[in-house]
Scaffold this motif. Structure first.
Motif, PDB file in Angstrom:
ATOM      1  N   ALA A  68      21.583  31.630  26.364  1.00 55.50           N
ATOM      2  CA  ALA A  68      21.636  32.188  27.457  1.00 55.50           C
ATOM      3  C   ALA A  68      21.745  33.651  27.586  1.00 55.50           C
ATOM      4  O   ALA A  68      22.537  34.017  26.687  1.00 55.50           O
ATOM      5  CB  ALA A  68      22.168  31.440  28.641  1.00 55.50           C
ATOM      6  N   SER A  69      21.149  34.268  28.456  1.00 57.49           N
ATOM      7  CA  SER A  69      21.609  35.920  28.567  1.00 57.49           C
ATOM      8  C   SER A  69      22.705  35.962  29.068  1.00 57.49           C
ATOM      9  O   SER A  69      23.196  37.227  28.932  1.00 57.49           O
ATOM     10  CB  SER A  69      20.410  36.546  29.325  1.00 57.49           C
ATOM     11  OG  SER A  69      20.533  35.877  30.557  1.00 57.49           O
ATOM     12  N   ASP A  70      23.446  34.914  29.782  1.00 58.10           N
ATOM     13  CA  ASP A  70      24.631  35.249  30.296  1.00 58.10           C
ATOM     14  C   ASP A  70      25.640  33.919  30.192  1.00 58.10           C
ATOM     15  O   ASP A  70      25.114  32.806  30.439  1.00 58.10           O
ATOM     16  CB  ASP A  70      24.577  35.564  31.811  1.00 58.10           C
ATOM     17  CG  ASP A  70      26.000  35.869  32.374  1.00 58.10           C
ATOM     18  OD1 ASP A  70      27.137  35.893  31.677  1.00 58.10           O
ATOM     19  OD2 ASP A  70      25.858  36.052  33.677  1.00 58.10           O
ATOM     20  N   LEU A  71      26.735  33.666  29.398  1.00 57.18           N
ATOM     21  CA  LEU A  71      27.616  32.479  29.260  1.00 57.18           C
ATOM     22  C   LEU A  71      28.177  32.065  30.408  1.00 57.18           C
ATOM     23  O   LEU A  71      28.395  30.730  30.675  1.00 57.18           O
ATOM     24  CB  LEU A  71      28.746  32.824  28.165  1.00 57.18           C
ATOM     25  CG  LEU A  71      27.950  33.174  26.839  1.00 57.18           C
ATOM     26  CD1 LEU A  71      29.185  33.255  25.922  1.00 57.18           C
ATOM     27  CD2 LEU A  71      27.196  32.013  26.309  1.00 57.18           C
ATOM     28  N   THR A  72      28.200  32.920  31.627  1.00 62.29           N
ATOM     29  CA  THR A  72      28.698  32.391  32.861  1.00 62.29           C
ATOM     30  C   THR A  72      27.633  32.015  33.883  1.00 62.29           C
ATOM     31  O   THR A  72      27.714  31.655  35.005  1.00 62.29           O
ATOM     32  CB  THR A  72      29.587  33.555  33.763  1.00 62.29           C
ATOM     33  OG1 THR A  72      28.699  34.720  34.068  1.00 62.29           O
ATOM     34  CG2 THR A  72      30.671  33.836  32.573  1.00 62.29           C
ATOM     35  N   LEU A  73      26.274  31.922  33.388  1.00 68.83           N
ATOM     36  CA  LEU A  73      25.000  31.440  34.233  1.00 68.83           C
ATOM     37  C   LEU A  73      25.438  30.084  35.029  1.00 68.83           C
ATOM     38  O   LEU A  73      25.852  29.238  34.532  1.00 68.83           O
ATOM     39  CB  LEU A  73      23.978  31.331  33.198  1.00 68.83           C
ATOM     40  CG  LEU A  73      22.493  31.313  34.137  1.00 68.83           C
ATOM     41  CD1 LEU A  73      22.272  32.906  34.893  1.00 68.83           C
ATOM     42  CD2 LEU A  73      21.602  30.995  32.862  1.00 68.83           C
ATOM     43  N   GLY A  74      25.318  30.283  36.323  1.00 71.48           N
ATOM     44  CA  GLY A  74      25.498  28.990  37.087  1.00 71.48           C
ATOM     45  C   GLY A  74      26.979  28.840  37.301  1.00 71.48           C
ATOM     46  O   GLY A  74      27.453  27.821  38.349  1.00 71.48           O
ATOM     47  N   PHE A  75      27.836  29.792  37.216  1.00 72.50           N
ATOM     48  CA  PHE A  75      29.123  29.897  37.483  1.00 72.50           C
ATOM     49  C   PHE A  75      29.480  30.934  38.604  1.00 72.50           C
ATOM     50  O   PHE A  75      29.077  32.011  38.522  1.00 72.50           O
ATOM     51  CB  PHE A  75      30.167  30.204  36.273  1.00 72.50           C
ATOM     52  CG  PHE A  75      31.617  30.161  36.957  1.00 72.50           C
ATOM     53  CD1 PHE A  75      32.274  28.966  37.329  1.00 72.50           C
ATOM     54  CD2 PHE A  75      32.365  31.320  37.079  1.00 72.50           C
ATOM     55  CE1 PHE A  75      33.646  28.875  37.651  1.00 72.50           C
ATOM     56  CE2 PHE A  75      33.480  31.349  37.663  1.00 72.50           C
ATOM     57  CZ  PHE A  75      34.253  30.214  37.673  1.00 72.50           C
ATOM     58  N   SER A  93      32.771  37.100  29.826  1.00 76.37           N
ATOM     59  CA  SER A  93      31.371  37.568  29.365  1.00 76.37           C
ATOM     60  C   SER A  93      31.326  36.643  28.039  1.00 76.37           C
ATOM     61  O   SER A  93      30.191  36.323  27.768  1.00 76.37           O
ATOM     62  CB  SER A  93      30.864  38.876  29.436  1.00 76.37           C
ATOM     63  OG  SER A  93      31.646  39.596  28.343  1.00 76.37           O
ATOM     64  N   ALA A  94      32.618  36.652  27.325  1.00 72.63           N
ATOM     65  CA  ALA A  94      32.567  35.758  26.268  1.00 72.63           C
ATOM     66  C   ALA A  94      32.719  34.163  26.417  1.00 72.63           C
ATOM     67  O   ALA A  94      32.772  33.385  25.454  1.00 72.63           O
ATOM     68  CB  ALA A  94      33.598  36.383  25.334  1.00 72.63           C
ATOM     69  N   GLY A  95      32.610  33.877  27.694  1.00 78.57           N
ATOM     70  CA  GLY A  95      32.904  32.478  27.928  1.00 78.57           C
ATOM     71  C   GLY A  95      34.181  32.005  27.901  1.00 78.57           C
ATOM     72  O   GLY A  95      34.581  30.808  28.093  1.00 78.57           O
ATOM     73  N   ALA A  96      35.345  32.666  27.907  1.00 78.06           N
ATOM     74  CA  ALA A  96      36.728  32.440  28.114  1.00 78.06           C
ATOM     75  C   ALA A  96      37.024  32.123  29.392  1.00 78.06           C
ATOM     76  O   ALA A  96      36.643  32.944  30.261  1.00 78.06           O
ATOM     77  CB  ALA A  96      37.611  33.564  27.478  1.00 78.06           C
ATOM     78  N   ILE A  97      37.710  31.043  29.412  1.00 75.70           N
ATOM     79  CA  ILE A  97      38.077  30.413  31.016  1.00 75.70           C
ATOM     80  C   ILE A  97      39.379  30.958  31.106  1.00 75.70           C
ATOM     81  O   ILE A  97      40.343  30.489  30.365  1.00 75.70           O
ATOM     82  CB  ILE A  97      37.605  29.336  31.101  1.00 75.70           C
ATOM     83  CG1 ILE A  97      36.199  28.885  30.608  1.00 75.70           C
ATOM     84  CG2 ILE A  97      38.147  28.592  32.358  1.00 75.70           C
ATOM     85  CD1 ILE A  97      35.852  27.162  30.287  1.00 75.70           C
ATOM     86  N   THR A  98      39.859  31.445  32.366  1.00 73.90           N
ATOM     87  CA  THR A  98      41.209  31.621  32.628  1.00 73.90           C
ATOM     88  C   THR A  98      41.379  30.841  33.957  1.00 73.90           C
ATOM     89  O   THR A  98      40.786  30.842  35.100  1.00 73.90           O
ATOM     90  CB  THR A  98      41.451  33.086  32.973  1.00 73.90           C
ATOM     91  OG1 THR A  98      41.057  33.722  31.652  1.00 73.90           O
ATOM     92  CG2 THR A  98      42.691  33.208  33.307  1.00 73.90           C
ATOM     93  N   VAL A  99      42.335  30.004  33.979  1.00 72.95           N
ATOM     94  CA  VAL A  99      42.846  29.142  35.270  1.00 72.95           C
ATOM     95  C   VAL A  99      44.118  29.493  35.697  1.00 72.95           C
ATOM     96  O   VAL A  99      45.067  29.563  34.378  1.00 72.95           O
ATOM     97  CB  VAL A  99      42.767  27.757  34.749  1.00 72.95           C
ATOM     98  CG1 VAL A  99      43.071  27.118  36.068  1.00 72.95           C
ATOM     99  CG2 VAL A  99      41.390  27.525  34.500  1.00 72.95           C
ATOM    100  N   ILE A 100      44.546  30.005  36.644  1.00 70.75           N
ATOM    101  CA  ILE A 100      45.728  30.095  37.119  1.00 70.75           C
ATOM    102  C   ILE A 100      46.248  29.197  38.030  1.00 70.75           C
ATOM    103  O   ILE A 100      45.695  28.837  39.137  1.00 70.75           O
ATOM    104  CB  ILE A 100      45.906  31.686  37.784  1.00 70.75           C
ATOM    105  CG1 ILE A 100      45.448  32.681  36.675  1.00 70.75           C
ATOM    106  CG2 ILE A 100      47.130  32.078  38.286  1.00 70.75           C
ATOM    107  CD1 ILE A 100      45.106  34.192  37.295  1.00 70.75           C
TER     108      ILE A 100
END
Length: 152
Positions: A68-75, A93-100
């Protein structure tokens, strides 16, 4: 008459020293158990963050597999509502997820970074192999996070 004296003595109950020993033992056990219980409660709350992140991991994995052109597509970060234990979640943009997490869950920040074949994921590129996730957090919060997030 001797039998009556023995019977009265047997019904006398516990002595004061015996009761004090029992109370002291219960106090020591409580002093050790309560802090451990509180840590386990926070760990359970942090696990909610990992569960919420699993849906985002699936989304990033699907987008990467489809180049996909964007790894966050749909988020949509606005659609992620905060809970009692998780205050926010984001994907870069690199798909890294940060949860706080919230203060009730130890104010932990978890960062889940995807790689494939030793390389960071990129938009418009199919992963070269299986996607692997590395979880990191602040070292002062190790006692609250799952073992996979205790980066050393």
């Amino acid at each position: 008459m001797n039998v009556r004296k023995i019977a009265r003595r047997a019904q006398a109950g516990f002595t004061l020293i015996e009761l004090m020993i029992v109370v002291a033992i219960i106090g020591i056990l409580a002093a050790v158990a309560l802090p451990a219980y509180q840590d386990y409660t926070v760990r359970a709350r942090v696990s909610e963050a990992m569960v919420l992140a699993s849906a985002a991991k699936t989304l990033v994995g699907e987008n990467a597999a489809n180049a996909a052109s964007d790894l966050t597509l749909g988020f949509d970060s606005a659609s992620v509502s905060s809970t009692k234990n998780v205050s926010s979640m984001s994907i870069d943009s690199a798909g890294a997820i940060t949860v706080i997490t919230t203060a009730a869950a130890g104010s932990v920040t978890l960062k889940l970074t995807p790689t494939s074949g030793g390389n960071v994921l990129a938009a418009n590129q199919t992963p070269s192999g299986q996607i692997q996730w590395k979880c990191t957090t602040d070292s002062s919060k190790f006692k609250y996070v799952p073992s996979e997030c205790r980066n050393t």
